[in-house]
Write a protein that holds these residues in place. Sequence first.
Motif, PDB file in Angstrom:
ATOM      1  N   ASN A  47       0.816  -1.209   0.000  1.00  0.00           N
ATOM      2  CA  ASN A  47       0.000   0.000   0.000  1.00  0.00           C
ATOM      3  C   ASN A  47       0.846   1.253   0.000  1.00  0.00           C
ATOM      4  O   ASN A  47       0.483   2.253  -0.640  1.00  0.00           O
ATOM      5  N   ALA A  48       1.973   1.229   0.695  1.00  0.00           N
ATOM      6  CA  ALA A  48       2.871   2.388   0.661  1.00  0.00           C
ATOM      7  C   ALA A  48       3.358   2.640  -0.761  1.00  0.00           C
ATOM      8  O   ALA A  48       3.377   3.781  -1.243  1.00  0.00           O
ATOM      9  N   ALA A  49       3.741   1.566  -1.451  1.00  0.00           N
ATOM     10  CA  ALA A  49       4.217   1.710  -2.827  1.00  0.00           C
ATOM     11  C   ALA A  49       3.073   2.067  -3.773  1.00  0.00           C
ATOM     12  O   ALA A  49       3.225   2.919  -4.662  1.00  0.00           O
ATOM     13  N   PHE A  50       1.903   1.446  -3.577  1.00  0.00           N
ATOM     14  CA  PHE A  50       0.757   1.693  -4.459  1.00  0.00           C
ATOM     15  C   PHE A  50       0.338   3.156  -4.408  1.00  0.00           C
ATOM     16  O   PHE A  50       0.145   3.792  -5.458  1.00  0.00           O
ATOM     17  N   PHE A  51       0.203   3.706  -3.192  1.00  0.00           N
ATOM     18  CA  PHE A  51      -0.278   5.079  -3.088  1.00  0.00           C
ATOM     19  C   PHE A  51       0.797   6.088  -3.464  1.00  0.00           C
ATOM     20  O   PHE A  51       0.474   7.211  -3.867  1.00  0.00           O
ATOM     21  N   SER A  52       2.062   5.700  -3.399  1.00  0.00           N
ATOM     22  CA  SER A  52       3.105   6.574  -3.935  1.00  0.00           C
ATOM     23  C   SER A  52       3.016   6.631  -5.457  1.00  0.00           C
ATOM     24  O   SER A  52       3.129   7.701  -6.059  1.00  0.00           O
ATOM     25  N   MET A  53       2.780   5.474  -6.067  1.00  0.00           N
ATOM     26  CA  MET A  53       2.724   5.393  -7.523  1.00  0.00           C
ATOM     27  C   MET A  53       1.416   5.976  -8.070  1.00  0.00           C
ATOM     28  O   MET A  53       1.416   6.732  -9.047  1.00  0.00           O
ATOM     29  N   MET A  54       0.290   5.635  -7.419  1.00  0.00           N
ATOM     30  CA  MET A  54      -1.016   6.044  -7.926  1.00  0.00           C
ATOM     31  C   MET A  54      -1.469   7.401  -7.386  1.00  0.00           C
ATOM     32  O   MET A  54      -2.495   7.928  -7.820  1.00  0.00           O
ATOM     33  N   GLY A  55      -0.699   7.960  -6.456  1.00  0.00           N
ATOM     34  CA  GLY A  55      -1.090   9.225  -5.851  1.00  0.00           C
ATOM     35  C   GLY A  55      -1.422  10.318  -6.843  1.00  0.00           C
ATOM     36  O   GLY A  55      -2.467  10.974  -6.724  1.00  0.00           O
ATOM     37  N   PRO A  56      -0.578  10.567  -7.862  1.00  0.00           N
ATOM     38  CA  PRO A  56      -0.899  11.623  -8.824  1.00  0.00           C
ATOM     39  C   PRO A  56      -2.210  11.382  -9.576  1.00  0.00           C
ATOM     40  O   PRO A  56      -2.969  12.326  -9.837  1.00  0.00           O
ATOM     41  N   TYR A  57      -2.502  10.128  -9.903  1.00  0.00           N
ATOM     42  CA  TYR A  57      -3.753   9.816 -10.604  1.00  0.00           C
ATOM     43  C   TYR A  57      -4.960  10.059  -9.690  1.00  0.00           C
ATOM     44  O   TYR A  57      -5.961  10.679 -10.099  1.00  0.00           O
ATOM     45  N   ILE A  58      -4.874   9.568  -8.443  1.00  0.00           N
ATOM     46  CA  ILE A  58      -5.972   9.788  -7.494  1.00  0.00           C
ATOM     47  C   ILE A  58      -6.160  11.273  -7.250  1.00  0.00           C
ATOM     48  O   ILE A  58      -7.286  11.783  -7.237  1.00  0.00           O
ATOM     49  N   GLU A  59      -5.046  11.979  -7.077  1.00  0.00           N
ATOM     50  CA  GLU A  59      -5.112  13.419  -6.815  1.00  0.00           C
ATOM     51  C   GLU A  59      -5.756  14.158  -7.983  1.00  0.00           C
ATOM     52  O   GLU A  59      -6.547  15.093  -7.786  1.00  0.00           O
ATOM     53  N   TRP A  60      -5.442  13.767  -9.195  1.00  0.00           N
ATOM     54  CA  TRP A  60      -6.034  14.397 -10.381  1.00  0.00           C
ATOM     55  C   TRP A  60      -7.555  14.247 -10.372  1.00  0.00           C
ATOM     56  O   TRP A  60      -8.285  15.168 -10.752  1.00  0.00           O
ATOM     57  N   ASN A  61      -8.038  13.107  -9.888  1.00  0.00           N
ATOM     58  CA  ASN A  61      -9.481  12.856  -9.858  1.00  0.00           C
ATOM     59  C   ASN A  61     -10.202  13.651  -8.773  1.00  0.00           C
ATOM     60  O   ASN A  61     -11.345  14.078  -8.975  1.00  0.00           O
ATOM     61  N   VAL A  62      -9.566  13.840  -7.630  1.00  0.00           N
ATOM     62  CA  VAL A  62     -10.265  14.456  -6.495  1.00  0.00           C
ATOM     63  C   VAL A  62      -9.770  15.869  -6.174  1.00  0.00           C
ATOM     64  O   VAL A  62     -10.259  16.493  -5.239  1.00  0.00           O
ATOM     65  N   ARG A  63      -8.841  16.381  -6.969  1.00  0.00           N
ATOM     66  CA  ARG A  63      -8.196  17.656  -6.650  1.00  0.00           C
ATOM     67  C   ARG A  63      -9.201  18.796  -6.475  1.00  0.00           C
ATOM     68  O   ARG A  63      -9.097  19.593  -5.533  1.00  0.00           O
ATOM     69  N   ARG A  64     -10.179  18.895  -7.371  1.00  0.00           N
ATOM     70  CA  ARG A  64     -11.130  20.007  -7.295  1.00  0.00           C
ATOM     71  C   ARG A  64     -11.879  19.995  -5.965  1.00  0.00           C
ATOM     72  O   ARG A  64     -12.130  21.059  -5.371  1.00  0.00           O
ATOM     73  N   HIS A  65     -12.235  18.825  -5.485  1.00  0.00           N
ATOM     74  CA  HIS A  65     -12.970  18.707  -4.235  1.00  0.00           C
ATOM     75  C   HIS A  65     -12.060  18.995  -3.043  1.00  0.00           C
ATOM     76  O   HIS A  65     -12.476  19.658  -2.082  1.00  0.00           O
ATOM     77  N   LYS A  66     -10.830  18.540  -3.109  1.00  0.00           N
ATOM     78  CA  LYS A  66      -9.884  18.840  -2.029  1.00  0.00           C
ATOM     79  C   LYS A  66      -9.579  20.331  -1.973  1.00  0.00           C
ATOM     80  O   LYS A  66      -9.487  20.911  -0.881  1.00  0.00           O
ATOM     81  N   GLN A  67      -9.409  20.945  -3.118  1.00  0.00           N
ATOM     82  CA  GLN A  67      -9.118  22.377  -3.124  1.00  0.00           C
ATOM     83  C   GLN A  67     -10.228  23.170  -2.447  1.00  0.00           C
ATOM     84  O   GLN A  67      -9.957  24.182  -1.785  1.00  0.00           O
ATOM     85  N   ARG A  68     -11.448  22.711  -2.600  1.00  0.00           N
ATOM     86  CA  ARG A  68     -12.576  23.414  -1.983  1.00  0.00           C
ATOM     87  C   ARG A  68     -12.608  23.199  -0.471  1.00  0.00           C
ATOM     88  O   ARG A  68     -12.657  24.173   0.291  1.00  0.00           O
ATOM     89  N   VAL A  69     -12.562  21.936  -0.022  1.00  0.00           N
ATOM     90  CA  VAL A  69     -12.763  21.698   1.413  1.00  0.00           C
ATOM     91  C   VAL A  69     -11.487  21.904   2.231  1.00  0.00           C
ATOM     92  O   VAL A  69     -11.560  22.151   3.444  1.00  0.00           O
ATOM     93  N   PHE A  70     -10.306  21.808   1.602  1.00  0.00           N
ATOM     94  CA  PHE A  70      -9.056  22.014   2.329  1.00  0.00           C
ATOM     95  C   PHE A  70      -8.520  23.447   2.188  1.00  0.00           C
ATOM     96  O   PHE A  70      -7.383  23.720   2.554  1.00  0.00           O
ATOM     97  N   ALA A  71      -9.327  24.352   1.664  1.00  0.00           N
ATOM     98  CA  ALA A  71      -8.881  25.742   1.511  1.00  0.00           C
ATOM     99  C   ALA A  71      -8.716  26.398   2.878  1.00  0.00           C
ATOM    100  O   ALA A  71      -9.504  26.155   3.804  1.00  0.00           O
ATOM    101  N   ASP A  72      -7.670  27.229   3.000  1.00  0.00           N
ATOM    102  CA  ASP A  72      -7.454  28.039   4.209  1.00  0.00           C
ATOM    103  C   ASP A  72      -7.386  27.197   5.477  1.00  0.00           C
ATOM    104  O   ASP A  72      -8.019  27.515   6.494  1.00  0.00           O
ATOM    105  N   LEU A  73      -6.602  26.131   5.435  1.00  0.00           N
ATOM    106  CA  LEU A  73      -6.400  25.314   6.629  1.00  0.00           C
ATOM    107  C   LEU A  73      -5.619  26.109   7.673  1.00  0.00           C
ATOM    108  O   LEU A  73      -4.809  26.976   7.340  1.00  0.00           O
ATOM    109  N   PRO A  74      -5.844  25.830   8.966  1.00  0.00           N
ATOM    110  CA  PRO A  74      -5.072  26.520  10.002  1.00  0.00           C
ATOM    111  C   PRO A  74      -3.595  26.115   9.958  1.00  0.00           C
ATOM    112  O   PRO A  74      -3.207  25.193   9.239  1.00  0.00           O
TER     113      PRO A  74
END
Length: 215
Positions: free
Chosen positions: A18-45
């Motif tokens: 899993n450590a290797a999988f999420f390192s390798m697939m991280g950019p693909y997963i991030e590309w899919n969910v980035r818009r949603h993360k940018q919205r809810v993770f905006a202006d973190l403390p």
Amino acid sequence: MTDNITAFELHRARGPFNAAFFSMMGPYIEWNVRRHKQRVFADLPRTVVELGSGVGANLRYLRPGSTLIAIEPNLPMHRRLRAAAERRGVHLDLRDRLAEDTGLPAGSADGVISSLVLCTVTDPAQVLTEVRRILRPGGTFRFVEHVVAPAGSPTRALQRALRRPWAWTFEGCSCERDLAGLLRAAGFARVEIEPYRLHSPFITFNTQIAGVAHA
């Protein structure tokens, strides 16, 4: 820790996989969910508690000089997480604990985040109780998670058919949890949830929610 929660059991094959999988697939997963993360993770403390930091996919949403209190019991993730935090200029307070029992003082956190984590924990309701305990009044829990598909849908049937091999491969991950229902029942002052669907080859993973729960 609550009596019904056992310690994280590190599998000698799954943990490194899993450590290797999420390192390798991280950019693909991030590309899919980035818009949603940018919205809810905006202006973190400046100090953020993250449940299941993994290999550091969410470090990009913290400002340089911020502190991440990372609750991550999967030891094979730690080396990559430390390296990612150093690259991003984030101070890392790494804790080998379960999300059900962070060990943090009550009312000590302004912000807690999670992404693709509540599907893997043993007791998601207990995790949400713990999040409420450690949040200060007015603090927020921001989440991006994958959830059960609507009853009777082809995706729901596939989730059910694949639930055992999926869970074995991904450290107990369940693709059949109604996390939106658990969040609404967890006792937060207000919960904002946006359901959405990804279009990826990982069909059981494609029904998701993103949102913010206010303490």
